[in-house]
Design a protein around this motif. Structure first.
Motif, PDB file in Angstrom:
ATOM      1  N   ASP A 182       0.858  -1.180   0.000  1.00 31.47           N
ATOM      2  CA  ASP A 182       0.000   0.000   0.000  1.00 31.47           C
ATOM      3  C   ASP A 182       0.894   1.229   0.000  1.00 31.47           C
ATOM      4  O   ASP A 182       1.917   1.249   0.691  1.00 31.47           O
ATOM      5  CB  ASP A 182      -0.911   0.008   1.234  1.00 31.47           C
ATOM      6  CG  ASP A 182      -2.077   0.971   1.084  1.00 31.47           C
ATOM      7  OD1 ASP A 182      -1.826   2.201   1.042  1.00 31.47           O
ATOM      8  OD2 ASP A 182      -3.226   0.512   1.007  1.00 31.47           O
ATOM      9  N   ASP A 183       0.523   2.249  -0.758  1.00 30.55           N
ATOM     10  CA  ASP A 183       1.376   3.437  -0.839  1.00 30.55           C
ATOM     11  C   ASP A 183       1.162   4.413   0.316  1.00 30.55           C
ATOM     12  O   ASP A 183       1.870   5.410   0.420  1.00 30.55           O
ATOM     13  CB  ASP A 183       1.179   4.150  -2.183  1.00 30.55           C
ATOM     14  CG  ASP A 183      -0.231   4.698  -2.361  1.00 30.55           C
ATOM     15  OD1 ASP A 183      -1.152   4.173  -1.716  1.00 30.55           O
ATOM     16  OD2 ASP A 183      -0.403   5.637  -3.157  1.00 30.55           O
ATOM     17  N   GLN A 184       0.208   4.138   1.191  1.00 27.64           N
ATOM     18  CA  GLN A 184      -0.042   5.018   2.334  1.00 27.64           C
ATOM     19  C   GLN A 184       0.613   4.444   3.600  1.00 27.64           C
ATOM     20  O   GLN A 184       0.305   3.326   4.015  1.00 27.64           O
ATOM     21  CB  GLN A 184      -1.534   5.194   2.561  1.00 27.64           C
ATOM     22  CG  GLN A 184      -2.250   5.878   1.402  1.00 27.64           C
ATOM     23  CD  GLN A 184      -3.725   6.099   1.690  1.00 27.64           C
ATOM     24  OE1 GLN A 184      -4.127   6.309   2.829  1.00 27.64           O
ATOM     25  NE2 GLN A 184      -4.537   6.055   0.652  1.00 27.64           N
ATOM     26  N   ASP A 185       1.492   5.241   4.198  1.00 25.25           N
ATOM     27  CA  ASP A 185       2.219   4.782   5.385  1.00 25.25           C
ATOM     28  C   ASP A 185       1.278   4.364   6.514  1.00 25.25           C
ATOM     29  O   ASP A 185       1.484   3.336   7.168  1.00 25.25           O
ATOM     30  CB  ASP A 185       3.152   5.888   5.895  1.00 25.25           C
ATOM     31  CG  ASP A 185       4.294   6.172   4.941  1.00 25.25           C
ATOM     32  OD1 ASP A 185       4.567   5.320   4.076  1.00 25.25           O
ATOM     33  OD2 ASP A 185       4.920   7.249   5.060  1.00 25.25           O
ATOM     34  N   GLY A 195       3.397  -1.215  -6.631  1.00 27.86           N
ATOM     35  CA  GLY A 195       3.150  -2.532  -7.190  1.00 27.86           C
ATOM     36  C   GLY A 195       4.402  -3.265  -7.616  1.00 27.86           C
ATOM     37  O   GLY A 195       4.524  -4.495  -7.432  1.00 27.86           O
ATOM     38  N   LEU A 196       5.348  -2.557  -8.208  1.00 28.28           N
ATOM     39  CA  LEU A 196       6.575  -3.203  -8.672  1.00 28.28           C
ATOM     40  C   LEU A 196       7.348  -3.800  -7.503  1.00 28.28           C
ATOM     41  O   LEU A 196       7.829  -4.935  -7.565  1.00 28.28           O
ATOM     42  CB  LEU A 196       7.447  -2.201  -9.422  1.00 28.28           C
ATOM     43  CG  LEU A 196       8.715  -2.767 -10.075  1.00 28.28           C
ATOM     44  CD1 LEU A 196       8.362  -3.864 -11.069  1.00 28.28           C
ATOM     45  CD2 LEU A 196       9.499  -1.652 -10.748  1.00 28.28           C
ATOM     46  N   ARG A 197       7.446  -3.034  -6.422  1.00 26.42           N
ATOM     47  CA  ARG A 197       8.138  -3.540  -5.235  1.00 26.42           C
ATOM     48  C   ARG A 197       7.383  -4.716  -4.632  1.00 26.42           C
ATOM     49  O   ARG A 197       7.998  -5.663  -4.121  1.00 26.42           O
ATOM     50  CB  ARG A 197       8.284  -2.421  -4.203  1.00 26.42           C
ATOM     51  CG  ARG A 197       8.932  -2.855  -2.886  1.00 26.42           C
ATOM     52  CD  ARG A 197      10.280  -3.500  -3.102  1.00 26.42           C
ATOM     53  NE  ARG A 197      10.829  -4.005  -1.843  1.00 26.42           N
ATOM     54  CZ  ARG A 197      11.720  -4.985  -1.771  1.00 26.42           C
ATOM     55  NH1 ARG A 197      12.175  -5.562  -2.871  1.00 26.42           N
ATOM     56  NH2 ARG A 197      12.169  -5.392  -0.590  1.00 26.42           N
ATOM     57  N   VAL A 248      -0.726 -11.908  -0.019  1.00 29.51           N
ATOM     58  CA  VAL A 248      -0.371 -10.509  -0.238  1.00 29.51           C
ATOM     59  C   VAL A 248      -1.642  -9.680  -0.104  1.00 29.51           C
ATOM     60  O   VAL A 248      -2.640  -9.958  -0.766  1.00 29.51           O
ATOM     61  CB  VAL A 248       0.234 -10.274  -1.640  1.00 29.51           C
ATOM     62  CG1 VAL A 248       0.529  -8.785  -1.841  1.00 29.51           C
ATOM     63  CG2 VAL A 248       1.499 -11.094  -1.834  1.00 29.51           C
ATOM     64  N   LEU A 249      -1.598  -8.674   0.781  1.00 31.29           N
ATOM     65  CA  LEU A 249      -2.690  -7.707   0.881  1.00 31.29           C
ATOM     66  C   LEU A 249      -2.328  -6.566  -0.055  1.00 31.29           C
ATOM     67  O   LEU A 249      -1.401  -5.794   0.212  1.00 31.29           O
ATOM     68  CB  LEU A 249      -2.842  -7.215   2.316  1.00 31.29           C
ATOM     69  CG  LEU A 249      -3.355  -8.253   3.326  1.00 31.29           C
ATOM     70  CD1 LEU A 249      -3.340  -7.673   4.745  1.00 31.29           C
ATOM     71  CD2 LEU A 249      -4.754  -8.725   2.970  1.00 31.29           C
ATOM     72  N   MET A 250      -3.037  -6.453  -1.173  1.00 34.51           N
ATOM     73  CA  MET A 250      -2.634  -5.594  -2.287  1.00 34.51           C
ATOM     74  C   MET A 250      -3.587  -4.421  -2.486  1.00 34.51           C
ATOM     75  O   MET A 250      -4.769  -4.607  -2.794  1.00 34.51           O
ATOM     76  CB  MET A 250      -2.595  -6.424  -3.567  1.00 34.51           C
ATOM     77  CG  MET A 250      -2.117  -5.677  -4.794  1.00 34.51           C
ATOM     78  SD  MET A 250      -0.330  -5.506  -4.844  1.00 34.51           S
ATOM     79  CE  MET A 250       0.137  -7.186  -5.306  1.00 34.51           C
ATOM     80  N   ILE A 256      -5.097 -10.873  -1.899  1.00 30.38           N
ATOM     81  CA  ILE A 256      -6.358 -10.231  -1.523  1.00 30.38           C
ATOM     82  C   ILE A 256      -6.223  -8.761  -1.912  1.00 30.38           C
ATOM     83  O   ILE A 256      -5.319  -8.068  -1.435  1.00 30.38           O
ATOM     84  CB  ILE A 256      -6.648 -10.330  -0.019  1.00 30.38           C
ATOM     85  CG1 ILE A 256      -6.811 -11.793   0.405  1.00 30.38           C
ATOM     86  CG2 ILE A 256      -7.913  -9.538   0.339  1.00 30.38           C
ATOM     87  CD1 ILE A 256      -6.998 -11.965   1.906  1.00 30.38           C
ATOM     88  N   VAL A 257      -7.090  -8.299  -2.779  1.00 29.48           N
ATOM     89  CA  VAL A 257      -7.036  -6.912  -3.236  1.00 29.48           C
ATOM     90  C   VAL A 257      -7.832  -6.020  -2.290  1.00 29.48           C
ATOM     91  O   VAL A 257      -8.971  -6.334  -1.936  1.00 29.48           O
ATOM     92  CB  VAL A 257      -7.576  -6.797  -4.683  1.00 29.48           C
ATOM     93  CG1 VAL A 257      -7.743  -5.338  -5.080  1.00 29.48           C
ATOM     94  CG2 VAL A 257      -6.625  -7.506  -5.649  1.00 29.48           C
ATOM     95  N   LEU A 258      -7.208  -4.922  -1.875  1.00 31.72           N
ATOM     96  CA  LEU A 258      -7.845  -3.951  -0.983  1.00 31.72           C
ATOM     97  C   LEU A 258      -8.000  -2.622  -1.700  1.00 31.72           C
ATOM     98  O   LEU A 258      -7.091  -2.190  -2.409  1.00 31.72           O
ATOM     99  CB  LEU A 258      -6.984  -3.724   0.264  1.00 31.72           C
ATOM    100  CG  LEU A 258      -6.676  -4.930   1.144  1.00 31.72           C
ATOM    101  CD1 LEU A 258      -5.700  -4.528   2.243  1.00 31.72           C
ATOM    102  CD2 LEU A 258      -7.959  -5.476   1.762  1.00 31.72           C
ATOM    103  N   THR A 259      -9.121  -1.979  -1.511  1.00 32.33           N
ATOM    104  CA  THR A 259      -9.287  -0.652  -2.085  1.00 32.33           C
ATOM    105  C   THR A 259     -10.263   0.160  -1.239  1.00 32.33           C
ATOM    106  O   THR A 259     -11.036  -0.396  -0.455  1.00 32.33           O
ATOM    107  CB  THR A 259      -9.792  -0.713  -3.535  1.00 32.33           C
ATOM    108  OG1 THR A 259      -9.745   0.590  -4.110  1.00 32.33           O
ATOM    109  CG2 THR A 259     -11.203  -1.254  -3.608  1.00 32.33           C
ATOM    110  N   THR A 260     -10.208   1.457  -1.386  1.00 30.24           N
ATOM    111  CA  THR A 260     -11.094   2.346  -0.630  1.00 30.24           C
ATOM    112  C   THR A 260     -12.513   2.298  -1.171  1.00 30.24           C
ATOM    113  O   THR A 260     -13.488   2.383  -0.420  1.00 30.24           O
ATOM    114  CB  THR A 260     -10.580   3.796  -0.699  1.00 30.24           C
ATOM    115  OG1 THR A 260      -9.219   3.820  -0.256  1.00 30.24           O
ATOM    116  CG2 THR A 260     -11.414   4.713   0.178  1.00 30.24           C
TER     117      THR A 260
END
Length: 218
Positions: free
Chosen positions: A8-11, A36-38, A51-53, A81-85
């Protein structure tokens, strides 16, 4: 011990998920990624169980990262598992189509998220009826949809084809058993055999196969 990677890109989101995972005796954090690349690189390095993605990340997004992880034969044991807002239809369909085993919004209660991680780690699929309905709508609204049967579809028995179609409708094993008037154990056996024959990673892929092969009337 279930090994989990958080992408996730949010700390703050990563910190929260890390704390949640590390609070459980049977879970351990295998690593974190902010894009995503990392996430793909990390998955290849540590080979986690789950992976929580996140979906929206800079550079390679979560959907593409999921596709790369699922396509890597060395990561056959890794589930995403894909996570989104936002519970957006396009994300639901793309996540499943590219091999995600589950889809959750970020406002999912902590206990439910932990349950999801454990379910997916065991090879189950996290598909709620609402998610299945979104897949139905995606296929139903596509103009002139032409079924693309799975190349191994012919290996299924008539009963197995019927069962895959019911999985595609979002039915659980118990509901399939009731519909076909068989025991839950028999329904579970049919589902398991169909997954083996179709080389499906989990139940989520069976749903996609069912729609793509025209086994579900949309």
């Amino acid at each position: 011990m279930i090994r989990v990677v958080v992408a996730d890109d949010q700390d703050l989101v990563r910190i929260g998920l890390r704390a949640l995972i590390e609070s459980e005796d049977d879970l351990t954090l295998a690593g974190e990624a902010a894009d995503g690349l990392r996430a793909v690189e990390l998955a290849r390095q540590v080979r986690p169980d789950v992976v929580l993605m996140d979906v929206r990340m800079p550079g390679v997004d979560g959907i593409e990262a999921t596709r790369r992880i699922v396509a890597d034969p060395e990561l056959a044991g890794t589930r995403v598992i894909v996570l989104t807002t936002f519970e957006l239809d396009e994300y639901v369909f793309d996540a499943l189509r590219h091999g995600a085993s589950g889809f959750l919004t970020k406002d999912t209660p902590p206990a439910e998220l932990l349950r999801a991680v454990r379910l997916v780690a065991e090879g189950e699929a996290l598909l709620s009826p609402s998610v299945t309905r979104r897949v139905v709508r995606e296929f139903a609204t596509r103009p002139a949809r032409v079924p693309r049967p799975h190349p191994r579809l012919a290996t299924l028995t008539e009963r197995e084809r019927e069962v895959v179609g019911l999985v595609g409708e979002g039915l659980s094993n118990a509901e399939i058993a009731d519909r076909l008037v068989v025991s839950p154990a028999t329904a579970r056996t049919h589902v398991s055999r169909a997954m083996v024959k179709l080389a499906a990673r989990d139940r989520a892929q069976l749903v996609v196969f069912a729609y793509q092969s025209g086994l579900v009337d949309t």
